[in-house]
Design a protein around this motif. Structure first.
Motif, PDB file in Angstrom:
ATOM      1  N   VAL A 234     -19.813  49.523  50.920  1.00  0.00           N
ATOM      2  CA  VAL A 234     -19.646  48.166  50.397  1.00  0.00           C
ATOM      3  C   VAL A 234     -18.558  47.434  50.862  1.00  0.00           C
ATOM      4  CG1 VAL A 234     -20.636  48.892  48.130  1.00  0.00           C
ATOM      5  CG2 VAL A 234     -18.206  49.124  48.489  1.00  0.00           C
TER       6      VAL A 234
ATOM      7  N   GLN B 138     -22.552  53.750  50.157  1.00  0.00           N
ATOM      8  CA  GLN B 138     -23.130  52.396  49.982  1.00  0.00           C
ATOM      9  C   GLN B 138     -22.653  51.558  50.990  1.00  0.00           C
ATOM     10  OE1 GLN B 138     -23.129  51.125  45.958  1.00  0.00           O
ATOM     11  NE2 GLN B 138     -24.104  53.073  45.205  1.00  0.00           N
TER      12      GLN B 138
ATOM     13  N   ASN C  75     -19.985  46.956  42.140  1.00  0.00           N
ATOM     14  CA  ASN C  75     -21.033  45.898  41.626  1.00  0.00           C
ATOM     15  C   ASN C  75     -21.225  44.874  42.706  1.00  0.00           C
ATOM     16  OD1 ASN C  75     -22.527  44.563  39.941  1.00  0.00           O
ATOM     17  ND2 ASN C  75     -20.794  43.430  38.721  1.00  0.00           N
ATOM     18  N   ASP C  76     -22.629  44.738  43.058  1.00  0.00           N
ATOM     19  CA  ASP C  76     -23.162  43.874  44.039  1.00  0.00           C
ATOM     20  C   ASP C  76     -22.737  43.932  45.355  1.00  0.00           C
ATOM     21  OD1 ASP C  76     -24.798  42.462  42.404  1.00  0.00           O
ATOM     22  OD2 ASP C  76     -23.357  40.809  42.029  1.00  0.00           O
ATOM     23  N   GLY C  77     -22.726  45.322  45.574  1.00  0.00           N
ATOM     24  CA  GLY C  77     -22.179  45.797  47.199  1.00  0.00           C
ATOM     25  C   GLY C  77     -20.699  45.530  47.394  1.00  0.00           C
ATOM     26  N   LYS C  78     -19.854  45.482  46.418  1.00  0.00           N
ATOM     27  CA  LYS C  78     -18.342  45.221  46.247  1.00  0.00           C
ATOM     28  C   LYS C  78     -17.915  46.524  45.584  1.00  0.00           C
ATOM     29  CE  LYS C  78     -18.349  40.241  46.189  1.00  0.00           C
ATOM     30  NZ  LYS C  78     -17.896  39.134  45.704  1.00  0.00           N
TER      31      LYS C  78
END
Length: 122
Positions: free
Chosen positions: A74, A72, A13-16
């Motif tokens: 992350v 991604q 979620n949200d780059g994490k």
């Protein structure tokens, strides 16, 4: 004896990538190293405290999260209740381990085949 925390839940979620546990993580410091457990098809992120190491076990059922995290790029965190610890160099270490596994029978043929098929296939 080293403590093991098996991660059974992950959230992207949200780059994490958040690896969740119900175990206490207070006082753990990231050792910034990933090991391989060939017998259980798992990756292990090493953490330490003043007395010992703690193994953060990432079983095969989490591999899809790990692969997406690499794709991604992350940031990876370990979370327990209200505490969250960033795991520095997680993706770099994972990619390094994956490159070492490729074609390396020292990890066992079953693990090599699974890792190559899952992470390294085009």
């Amino acid at each position: 004896m080293n403590k093991k925390i098996i991660i059974e839940t992950a959230i992207l979620n949200d780059g994490k990538l958040i690896l969740e546990t119900e175990e206490k993580i207070n006082g753990l410091i990231p050792a910034e190293q990933i090991l391989v457990d060939s017998d259980h098809n798992s990756f292990i992120y090493l953490m330490e405290n003043q007395e010992d190491y703690t193994y953060i076990v990432l079983p095969e059922q989490l591999w899809s999260y790990l692969k997406t995290a690499i794709e991604q790029e992350v940031t990876v965190f370990l979370k327990a209740e209200h505490e969250q610890i960033e795991l520095p160099n997680f993706l770099d270490e994972l990619e390094y381990v994956l490159s070492n596994i490729k074609g390396n029978s020292n990890y066992g043929n079953e693990l090599v085949t699974k890792v190559e098929g899952f992470f390294l296939s085009v």
